[in-house]
Design a protein around this motif. Structure first.
Motif, PDB file in Angstrom:
ATOM      1  N   UNK A 152     -24.275   8.342  -8.467  1.00  0.00           N
ATOM      2  CA  UNK A 152     -24.149   7.976  -8.804  1.00  0.00           C
ATOM      3  C   UNK A 152     -26.287   7.384  -7.221  1.00  0.00           C
ATOM      4  N   UNK A 153     -25.445   8.212  -6.314  1.00  0.00           N
ATOM      5  CA  UNK A 153     -26.436   7.990  -4.764  1.00  0.00           C
ATOM      6  C   UNK A 153     -27.327   8.283  -5.150  1.00  0.00           C
ATOM      7  N   UNK A 154     -27.572   9.624  -5.825  1.00  0.00           N
ATOM      8  CA  UNK A 154     -28.952  10.041  -5.738  1.00  0.00           C
ATOM      9  C   UNK A 154     -30.311   9.341  -6.810  1.00  0.00           C
ATOM     10  N   UNK A 155     -29.457   8.723  -7.644  1.00  0.00           N
ATOM     11  CA  UNK A 155     -30.119   7.614  -8.154  1.00  0.00           C
ATOM     12  C   UNK A 155     -30.481   8.734  -9.820  1.00  0.00           C
ATOM     13  N   UNK A 156     -29.471   8.942  -9.829  1.00  0.00           N
ATOM     14  CA  UNK A 156     -29.537  10.274 -10.674  1.00  0.00           C
ATOM     15  C   UNK A 156     -30.456   9.414 -12.690  1.00  0.00           C
ATOM     16  N   UNK A 157     -31.523  10.443 -12.870  1.00  0.00           N
ATOM     17  CA  UNK A 157     -31.466  10.011 -14.298  1.00  0.00           C
ATOM     18  C   UNK A 157     -30.711   9.714 -15.678  1.00  0.00           C
ATOM     19  N   UNK A 158     -29.837  10.417 -15.565  1.00  0.00           N
ATOM     20  CA  UNK A 158     -28.471  10.627 -16.431  1.00  0.00           C
ATOM     21  C   UNK A 158     -26.713  10.566 -15.883  1.00  0.00           C
ATOM     22  N   UNK A 159     -25.946   9.287 -16.281  1.00  0.00           N
ATOM     23  CA  UNK A 159     -24.821   9.775 -15.830  1.00  0.00           C
ATOM     24  C   UNK A 159     -23.701   9.981 -16.675  1.00  0.00           C
ATOM     25  N   UNK A 160     -23.029  10.990 -16.637  1.00  0.00           N
ATOM     26  CA  UNK A 160     -22.026  11.966 -17.377  1.00  0.00           C
ATOM     27  C   UNK A 160     -21.188  11.244 -16.483  1.00  0.00           C
ATOM     28  N   UNK A 161     -19.821  10.095 -17.498  1.00  0.00           N
ATOM     29  CA  UNK A 161     -19.227  10.476 -17.172  1.00  0.00           C
ATOM     30  C   UNK A 161     -17.597  10.876 -18.543  1.00  0.00           C
ATOM     31  N   UNK A 162     -16.503  11.328 -16.687  1.00  0.00           N
ATOM     32  CA  UNK A 162     -15.755  12.366 -18.106  1.00  0.00           C
ATOM     33  C   UNK A 162     -14.037  11.272 -17.702  1.00  0.00           C
ATOM     34  N   UNK A 163     -13.650  10.223 -18.776  1.00  0.00           N
ATOM     35  CA  UNK A 163     -13.066   9.853 -19.235  1.00  0.00           C
ATOM     36  C   UNK A 163     -12.606   8.926 -17.649  1.00  0.00           C
ATOM     37  N   UNK A 164     -14.027   8.193 -17.718  1.00  0.00           N
ATOM     38  CA  UNK A 164     -13.823   7.389 -16.818  1.00  0.00           C
ATOM     39  C   UNK A 164     -12.605   6.446 -16.762  1.00  0.00           C
ATOM     40  N   UNK A 165     -11.697   6.013 -17.237  1.00  0.00           N
ATOM     41  CA  UNK A 165     -10.504   5.063 -18.012  1.00  0.00           C
ATOM     42  C   UNK A 165      -9.513   5.497 -17.520  1.00  0.00           C
ATOM     43  N   UNK A 166      -9.155   6.753 -18.088  1.00  0.00           N
ATOM     44  CA  UNK A 166      -7.923   7.399 -17.984  1.00  0.00           C
ATOM     45  C   UNK A 166      -7.133   7.280 -16.893  1.00  0.00           C
ATOM     46  N   UNK A 167      -6.400   6.859 -16.935  1.00  0.00           N
ATOM     47  CA  UNK A 167      -4.736   6.736 -16.461  1.00  0.00           C
ATOM     48  C   UNK A 167      -5.438   5.272 -15.692  1.00  0.00           C
ATOM     49  N   UNK A 168      -5.697   4.227 -16.045  1.00  0.00           N
ATOM     50  CA  UNK A 168      -5.901   2.398 -14.962  1.00  0.00           C
ATOM     51  C   UNK A 168      -5.169   1.466 -15.994  1.00  0.00           C
ATOM     52  N   UNK A 169      -4.971   0.835 -15.522  1.00  0.00           N
ATOM     53  CA  UNK A 169      -4.155   0.018 -16.213  1.00  0.00           C
ATOM     54  C   UNK A 169      -5.217  -0.866 -16.930  1.00  0.00           C
ATOM     55  N   UNK A 170      -4.844  -1.907 -17.461  1.00  0.00           N
ATOM     56  CA  UNK A 170      -6.229  -2.702 -18.587  1.00  0.00           C
ATOM     57  C   UNK A 170      -6.891  -3.572 -17.565  1.00  0.00           C
ATOM     58  N   UNK A 171      -6.966  -4.015 -16.590  1.00  0.00           N
ATOM     59  CA  UNK A 171      -7.717  -5.042 -16.359  1.00  0.00           C
ATOM     60  C   UNK A 171      -8.821  -3.950 -15.391  1.00  0.00           C
ATOM     61  N   UNK A 172      -8.475  -3.103 -14.315  1.00  0.00           N
ATOM     62  CA  UNK A 172      -8.864  -1.946 -13.831  1.00  0.00           C
ATOM     63  C   UNK A 172     -10.043  -1.314 -14.466  1.00  0.00           C
ATOM     64  N   UNK A 173      -9.024  -0.756 -16.179  1.00  0.00           N
ATOM     65  CA  UNK A 173      -9.990  -0.024 -16.997  1.00  0.00           C
ATOM     66  C   UNK A 173     -11.168  -0.979 -17.893  1.00  0.00           C
ATOM     67  N   UNK A 174     -10.841  -2.415 -17.750  1.00  0.00           N
ATOM     68  CA  UNK A 174     -11.741  -3.566 -18.138  1.00  0.00           C
ATOM     69  C   UNK A 174     -13.264  -3.326 -16.928  1.00  0.00           C
ATOM     70  N   UNK A 175     -12.722  -3.437 -15.393  1.00  0.00           N
ATOM     71  CA  UNK A 175     -13.349  -3.092 -14.231  1.00  0.00           C
ATOM     72  C   UNK A 175     -14.306  -2.068 -14.174  1.00  0.00           C
ATOM     73  N   UNK A 176     -13.797  -1.325 -14.427  1.00  0.00           N
ATOM     74  CA  UNK A 176     -14.375   0.045 -14.770  1.00  0.00           C
ATOM     75  C   UNK A 176     -15.621   0.090 -15.512  1.00  0.00           C
ATOM     76  N   UNK A 177     -15.509  -0.786 -17.222  1.00  0.00           N
ATOM     77  CA  UNK A 177     -16.124  -0.955 -18.754  1.00  0.00           C
ATOM     78  C   UNK A 177     -17.565  -1.758 -17.862  1.00  0.00           C
ATOM     79  N   UNK A 178     -16.870  -2.703 -17.394  1.00  0.00           N
ATOM     80  CA  UNK A 178     -17.577  -3.725 -16.510  1.00  0.00           C
ATOM     81  C   UNK A 178     -19.600  -3.253 -15.414  1.00  0.00           C
ATOM     82  N   UNK A 179     -18.463  -1.921 -14.579  1.00  0.00           N
ATOM     83  CA  UNK A 179     -18.767  -1.658 -13.697  1.00  0.00           C
ATOM     84  C   UNK A 179     -20.480   0.049 -14.155  1.00  0.00           C
TER      85      UNK A 179
END
Lengths: 248, 260, 328
Positions: A152-179
């Motif tokens: 996000x550093x370059x303030x992009x118009x589009x954000x592509x997420x490749x498996x953003x929550x894979x391999x994370x515990x449920x709590x962290x998964x939720x954190x990422x989702x909210x993020x």
């Protein structure tokens, strides 16, 4: 606006995409779901020109990606933030430097601006204070967030997420989702989230596209997908392979 | 029988095509790298670091090899030169061989192992962990950002390291000659002088320059085309070392044929 | 980052310094430690170069350090840097001669009294040693034919004074010296080219020649010894004694054996010829007399034969070396 039409892609003998169509409207967040190895990441790589389609059209903001010259392609890539599956942080650099990398390629940014923005981005993903760590020194969830900060550093118009929550515990998964949701509000980027994690998909997406056998099998609002009558979709959603077998 | 012959012919053809394809891919990478020269802002800050890692850090191993080579050369030369061949030729042999052949080639081979493998493994890891893709998505040209600094550093530092190694090899040969072979310093120096021509040094630099390009570009090349996780990284490192060692020896013969 | 720049700079600059300064250093180096320098004067120094070894009784004790023609152009002054702790003979003189077949020359410090017949250059300054340059191989081989001719005449005359085998060997050596010296002259002219043929020829006759050469060397050494004793008279005397003994032997044989008339005739003719040689020696006539009177011919002959022996031994041991000396 990201538009893919009739995209075919094969790696050697292995055909991954066979006539893939998808629209990601401006401002929307689309979740692309599907089984592991179905080719979801391949779709993302086509959008930023890391892969070229064998056949079909991939257009961003109305311009065909394959036809861009190098300068235009770089300009496109600066408008697109890409969050890699395993973060793909440069392990020879600290987190701050990782985030600054993209910014250095933005024309007209002073060194102070770059430093300030990098700090902001780390703060946005709650990693303030860890900027001087190296990727090997932080946890998996922190790495994911650092990857997002870099994207996000370059303030992009589009954000592509490749498996953003894979391999994370449920709590962290939720954190990422909210993020992801928060980022959407704060920088207003159009999002395409590739995931096989339905919880995240339901949480962040305006619409969900289901990739099966090289095509989009279904594309609908999360509520509709959840109650889809298609046995293939049901099989995936319910995690019930036997439904697939009856189909076969 | 004809079927088997055809199989063999076909396999040969396939291998040749694959080889040509590989060379072609390498050529494309080199073309990208040369094009990357324009992006001075990207690679300018990285060259020194690579010079440090490729050149300075390789000095100890290069010197170690050269020292022992010099010792062995002196001992074996004196063993070979019996009877009517004057003993001062030990100096000639050590000097000439270290400068024009063993200095460049052994340093090249040692650095092919050290530098080539490390570049291939590093870039290979970056490839399989998508760091190279990440670079591209951040509008960096990987050829300019990753390949060019390494190739430039190799081209500059290989000759520097080689010259130091050759010098130390000669010194080691000299110490061996005066300590173990009952030769005197003037005798050894006289042998050095007798066949020494300044072009030898130029020749050594040209050779090691080409070795530097070879090792670094092949290391980058095999690193870039890494596929398949940790095992792929290992294969890339191996391929880089094997290929650079072979190309170094081919270049060695080539320069000898062209320049001598 | 700054540190790495410094290190890179150090390595690059060091390598350049080593490459450039190393070359200059090669030219400027001189031995300075623990040595003393003595000087010698020569009428000529052949192919002696700086850095050539200086030997005393065969042991290397130093290096040639500085060769310069005297200002008046009549002599060459050679500096010899030798170990300070070596004591030279009181009547030290310096001989310079080829060390090997490669044209590298060495200097040897000798006692003058053991080489009375060599024509040393006489320096006016007593601190400077007298020097003599032994003719190099090319000049020796040029005279080898002449020497061979002389030897042929000599052997013709002394054939019977020696055993049949000695005569046979001498004849062999002379034949071969003639042949080899021609080829050696060519070898020296062409330095290394076209040695292959020579190697082939020499290899076939090597064993014979070296045996003969060794024998001839011994023989000539005997001549040399006699000469250094300085008593040509004693040769003549010995010849007379031998003749007398031969005669007594003949008488004995006559008494004890009959039917050996051929032997007796042979012995008789031997004595006749031997007595003639004795007379010629007394009157200073004949080639043998010339040879015995002219010691430099003897020295040169001996030197040629020694060179040949060395060369042939080496040919036999390492023929490949002479076919093509190319190390690189």
């Amino acid at each position: 606006m990201i538009r893919l039409r009739g995209v075919h892609k094969a790696f050697g003998e292995k055909v991954v995409l066979k006539g893939f169509d998808l629209d990601v409207p401006r401002g929307a967040t689309v979740a692309l779901i599907g089984a592991s190895g179905a080719g979801k990441s391949v779709v993302l790589k086509h959008i930023v020109g890391l892969l070229a389609a064998d056949r079909g059209s991939v257009a961003v903001d109305g311009r065909e990606v394959a036809e861009l010259d190098q300068e235009a392609l770089y300009a496109l890539r600066r408008r697109v933030g890409y969050v890699f599956q395993f973060a793909a942080l440069f392990d020879s650099m600290t987190l701050v430097h990782n985030v600054e990398m993209g910014l250095r390629r933005v024309p007209g940014l002073s060194r102070r601006d770059i430093r300030r923005r990098a700090a902001e981005c780390l703060e946005l993903v709650d990693l303030e204070g860890l900027g001087d760590r190296y990727p090997a020194e932080i946890s998996g969830g922190q790495r994911k967030r650092a990857g997002i900060a870099r994207a996000i550093a370059t303030r992009p118009r589009y954000l592509l997420y490749d498996e953003p929550t894979t391999g994370l515990d449920p709590v962290t998964t939720t954190v990422i989702g909210r993020l992801i949701l928060r980022l959407r509000e704060e920088i207003g980027a159009t999002g395409l989230v590739v995931t096989h994690d339905l919880g995240t998909a339901y949480e962040v997406a305006d619409s969900m596209a289901f990739l099966h056998d090289g095509r989009v099998r279904a594309h609908d609002a999360p509520g509709e997908i959840r109650i889809s009558g298609d046995p293939v979709v049901r099989s995936f959603i319910e995690g019930a392979p036997e439904l697939m077998e009856t189909l076969a | 029988m004809p079927g088997k012959t055809l199989d063999f012919v076909g396999a040969t053809g396939r291998a040749a095509l694959r080889f040509a394809g590989t060379v072609g891919e390498w050529g494309v990478l080199m073309q990208d790298t040369i094009r990357g020269l324009r992006a001075v802002r990207i690679w300018r800050h990285l060259v020194f670091e690579q010079m440090m890692r490729i050149g300075v850090a390789s000095v100890p191993i290069a010197l170690f090899i050269a020292a022992f080579t010099g010792i062995v050369l002196a001992l074996q030369a004196s063993y070979t030169f019996t009877g009517a061949v004057p003993v001062y030729l030990v100096g000639s042999l050590v000097g000439k061989t270290m400068i024009i052949e063993l200095g460049p080639v052994l340093t090249g081979l040692a650095l092919a192992g050290r530098v080539g493998a490390s570049i291939a493994a590093e870039l290979g890891t970056m490839r399989v962990t998508e760091q190279i893709d990440a670079l591209e998505t951040m509008a960096y040209d990987p050829a300019a950002y990753l390949v060019l600094p390494r190739v430039l550093a190799g081209a500059v530092m290989f000759p520097a390291v080689t010259l130091l190694a050759s010098a130390l090899g000669i010194v080691a040969g000299w110490l061996t000659a005066i300590q173990l072979l009952e030769m005197s310093t003037p005798e050894f120096v006289r042998g050095l002088e007798t066949f020494f021509v300044p072009f030898d040094v130029v020749f050594s630099v040209i050779k090691s320059f080409s070795f530097g390009l070879t090792v670094t570009s092949l290391g980058c090349f095999f690193g870039f085309r890494t596929r398949g996780g940790a095992a792929g990284v290992g294969r890339a490192a191996t391929s880089a070392v094997v290929a650079s060692s072979m190309v170094i020896l081919v270049f060695d013969a080539f320069w000898a044929a062209v320049l001598l | 980052m700054r540190r790495s720049e410094v290190w890179v700079g150090v390595v690059i600059l060091l390598s350049v310094v080593v490459a450039v300064a190393g070359s200059f250093w090669l030219r400027g180096y001189r031995l300075t430690r623990g040595t003393t320098t003595v000087e010698a004067l020569f009428s000529g120094v052949g192919q002696l170069t700086d850095g050539a070894s200086v030997k005393l009784r065969g042991v290397t004790i130093g290096r040639v350090n500085g060769i310069a023609v005297e200002p008046d152009g009549t002599a060459v002054r050679v500096g010899l840097a030798i170990n300070a702790d070596v004591r030279l003979p009181a009547d030290a003189a310096v001989l310079i001669a080829p060390e090997s077949m490669f044209g590298d020359w060495g200097a040897e410090i000798v006692s003058r009294s053991t080489n009375p017949r060599l024509d040393f250059f006489e320096p006016s300054d007593p601190a400077v040693l007298p020097g003599f340059s032994i003719p190099d191989l090319s000049r020796l081989t040029a005279t080898a034919d002449q020497i061979a001719d002389n030897l042929a005449t000599i052997t013709d005359r002394v054939e019977i004074a020696f055993t049949q085998e000695t005569a046979e060997n001498l004849r062999l050596v002379i034949e071969n010296v003639g042949g080899v010296s021609e080829q050696l002259a060519a070898l020296v002219d062409a330095q290394i080219g076209a040695v292959d043929d020579l190697v082939e020829n020499v290899r076939t006759s090597t064993s014979q020649v070296s045996e003969a050469a060794a024998l001839a060397t011994l023989t000539l050494a005997e001549v040399e010894r006699l000469l250094s004793g300085g008593v040509v008279d004693s040769i003549v005397g010995d010849t007379r004694v031998t003749a007398a003994e031969f005669r007594r032997l003949a008488t004995d044989l006559r008494e004890t054996t009959t039917g050996l008339s051929t032997t007796l005739q042979y012995a008789d003719s031997t004595l006749v010829r031997f007595e003639r040689i004795g007379r010629e020696l007394e009157t200073g006539e004949g080639t043998l007399a010339h040879l015995l009177a002219d010691s430099t011919v003897a020295v040169q002959t001996q030197s040629v034969l020694m060179q040949l022996t060395l060369l042939l031994e080496d040919f036999r041991e390492n023929p490949g070396r002479y076919v093509r000396l190319s190390i690189f």
